[in-house]
Design an enzyme around this catalytic site. Sequence first.
Site, PDB file in Angstrom:
ATOM      1  N   ASP A 290       0.895  -1.084  -0.057  1.00  0.00           N
ATOM      2  CA  ASP A 290      -0.025  -0.033  -0.038  1.00  0.00           C
ATOM      3  C   ASP A 290       0.818   1.212  -0.007  1.00  0.00           C
ATOM      4  O   ASP A 290       2.011   1.127   0.426  1.00  0.00           O
ATOM      5  CB  ASP A 290      -0.862  -0.100   1.376  1.00  0.00           C
ATOM      6  CG  ASP A 290      -1.885   0.983   1.356  1.00  0.00           C
ATOM      7  OD1 ASP A 290      -2.051   1.975   0.403  1.00  0.00           O
ATOM      8  OD2 ASP A 290      -2.715   0.895   2.089  1.00  0.00           O
TER       9      ASP A 290
ATOM     10  N   GLY B 204     -10.587   4.842  -0.013  1.00  0.00           N
ATOM     11  CA  GLY B 204     -11.373   5.729   0.519  1.00  0.00           C
ATOM     12  C   GLY B 204     -12.439   5.293   1.443  1.00  0.00           C
ATOM     13  O   GLY B 204     -12.966   4.146   1.556  1.00  0.00           O
TER      14      GLY B 204
ATOM     15  N   ASP C 183      -7.838  -6.749   0.575  1.00  0.00           N
ATOM     16  CA  ASP C 183      -7.090  -7.070   1.836  1.00  0.00           C
ATOM     17  C   ASP C 183      -7.896  -6.236   2.991  1.00  0.00           C
ATOM     18  O   ASP C 183      -8.395  -5.301   2.884  1.00  0.00           O
ATOM     19  CB  ASP C 183      -5.741  -6.311   1.489  1.00  0.00           C
ATOM     20  CG  ASP C 183      -5.767  -4.782   1.603  1.00  0.00           C
ATOM     21  OD1 ASP C 183      -5.615  -4.263   2.543  1.00  0.00           O
ATOM     22  OD2 ASP C 183      -6.168  -4.408   0.519  1.00  0.00           O
TER      23      ASP C 183
ATOM     24  N   CYS D 267     -14.886 -26.115   9.909  1.00  0.00           N
ATOM     25  CA  CYS D 267     -13.667 -25.424   9.245  1.00  0.00           C
ATOM     26  C   CYS D 267     -12.499 -26.481   9.073  1.00  0.00           C
ATOM     27  O   CYS D 267     -12.585 -27.328  10.046  1.00  0.00           O
ATOM     28  CB  CYS D 267     -13.289 -24.422  10.065  1.00  0.00           C
ATOM     29  SG  CYS D 267     -11.759 -23.527   9.513  1.00  0.00           S
TER      30      CYS D 267
ATOM     31  N   CYS E  67      -9.340 -25.659   8.871  1.00  0.00           N
ATOM     32  CA  CYS E  67      -7.977 -25.011   8.943  1.00  0.00           C
ATOM     33  C   CYS E  67      -7.216 -25.767  10.186  1.00  0.00           C
ATOM     34  O   CYS E  67      -7.962 -26.810  10.887  1.00  0.00           O
ATOM     35  CB  CYS E  67      -8.265 -23.636   9.846  1.00  0.00           C
ATOM     36  SG  CYS E  67      -8.846 -23.532  11.350  1.00  0.00           S
TER      37      CYS E  67
ATOM     38  N   CYS F  83      -8.967 -25.656  13.959  1.00  0.00           N
ATOM     39  CA  CYS F  83     -10.213 -26.447  13.976  1.00  0.00           C
ATOM     40  C   CYS F  83      -9.838 -27.852  13.743  1.00  0.00           C
ATOM     41  O   CYS F  83     -10.482 -28.968  14.393  1.00  0.00           O
ATOM     42  CB  CYS F  83     -11.150 -25.995  12.924  1.00  0.00           C
ATOM     43  SG  CYS F  83     -11.660 -24.560  13.452  1.00  0.00           S
TER      44      CYS F  83
ATOM     45  N   HIS G 270      -7.112 -19.589  12.104  1.00  0.00           N
ATOM     46  CA  HIS G 270      -8.640 -19.734  11.781  1.00  0.00           C
ATOM     47  C   HIS G 270      -9.167 -18.728  11.040  1.00  0.00           C
ATOM     48  O   HIS G 270      -9.859 -19.008   9.831  1.00  0.00           O
ATOM     49  CB  HIS G 270      -9.479 -20.131  13.017  1.00  0.00           C
ATOM     50  CG  HIS G 270     -10.854 -20.071  12.991  1.00  0.00           C
ATOM     51  ND1 HIS G 270     -11.525 -21.240  12.123  1.00  0.00           N
ATOM     52  CD2 HIS G 270     -11.734 -19.185  13.062  1.00  0.00           C
ATOM     53  CE1 HIS G 270     -12.619 -21.000  12.145  1.00  0.00           C
ATOM     54  NE2 HIS G 270     -13.003 -19.843  12.794  1.00  0.00           N
TER      55      HIS G 270
END
Length: 449
Positions: free
Chosen positions: A119, A283, A330, A368, A370, A373, A399
């Site tokens: 950024d 913005g 993002d 989930c 992940c 989990c 997670h």
Amino acid sequence: MSDPTRSPAAHVSPPTPEDFGFEVEERLESGGARGSADQALGRAGVIRTPHGEIQTPAFIPVGTKATVKAMLPETVTQLGGQAVLANAYHLFLQPGSDIVDEAGGLGRFMNWDGPTFTDSGGFQVMSLGVGFKKVISMSEQAYVDAEVIAKTKDRLAQVDEDGVTFKSFINGDRHRFTPEISMQIQHRLGADIMFAFDECTTLLNTRPYQEDSVARTSRWAVRCLDEHAFQTAARQHRPYQALFGVVQGAQYEDLRRRAARELAEMTGDTHHDQQFDGFGIGGALEKTELSTIVGWVTDELPETKPRHLLGISEPDDLFASIAAGADTFDCVAPSRQARGATLYSSGGRINAKAAKHRRRFEPIDPECDCYTCQNTTAAYLHHLFKAKEMLASTLATIHNERFIVRLVDQIRASIIDGTFAELRETVLGRLYGPEFARAAARAASGSSV
């Protein structure tokens, strides 16, 4: 404003950006937001960078200071992250863009071998400079001044035609950002995709100030293009870095559309062959207007270039903005909320510190996939947060990041196989209730019934 000490005749022709590109694979045919002439705006595609491809739509985890907080780079890869986004403002202040450059660029510095974004720092100059911190969605109507400042805060940034002078939030040192300096910093950081330096206003600024700001951001964008071309030619030992222009304009349709059209056609003042490789949508805005504003912008931008929506990660916002034509996103929210024990789940938000999880010996979200989990229980996570163990932040961040990354991957798949509307109804119905899901579908189609 070009640097008079740099003669255009002395410039080396910048290399052709052959390692960067974007292709649309599939368009959202129905159930999504539409632009002019009833044109579907949502799409699935692929961004090519020197460090790999990004399958879009895609959520990009934020590694502000060259780290996704609480996680190893390998973990980001394992949870499906295709790229990471760092921030020029923070890395300029610490450790310094020269150090990152000397290390071989952002990816090598943080041991991440995939694509990277940076950024420009424009949002941080605004948010930290006027005391609104990380707020991007605003609805307060208490201020009408052109130059607003949050209550009880001191102004740390001053905007003028040439750039921004600001105080470091770390030690109070004074610094100066101009479009040229932002480009120089970002080239040293070496990300695959970087953003033009822009002025990010608040919703509290007056209409006249918004008009002046959009015009100033446009003038800065031309300067960014020229400096980008100069830096690209001077740094041919580095891979090509794509430059995205940033569309501002708050919640005004005419300003947003005008800004998008200008950026789409813009070239450098000196380097007439230098255009933007993609576009950011930035913005402050009200959440209820997100889809509409994104649709205004994407309706004006070329189909052949990618669009990144800055600062968005909530599931309903992702569905709305993808339908409206945004490609990548993002946001720090998944990791920040995780560190505060707020977790996403297929059935809604979860407070991991709530007493009801103390003896809950099952995953925090049984649906989930992940690491957290698959390997820990809600009771264990509850214990870690109550005991203030560092591992709590790591497991919770894994997670939350996986939840959002996987959701966007599912949305991409639904665009390709034609089930977007069904997925949106199912996911939003479970997260927010069936009436919310139906309202989201009506809003996307433009229907009021």
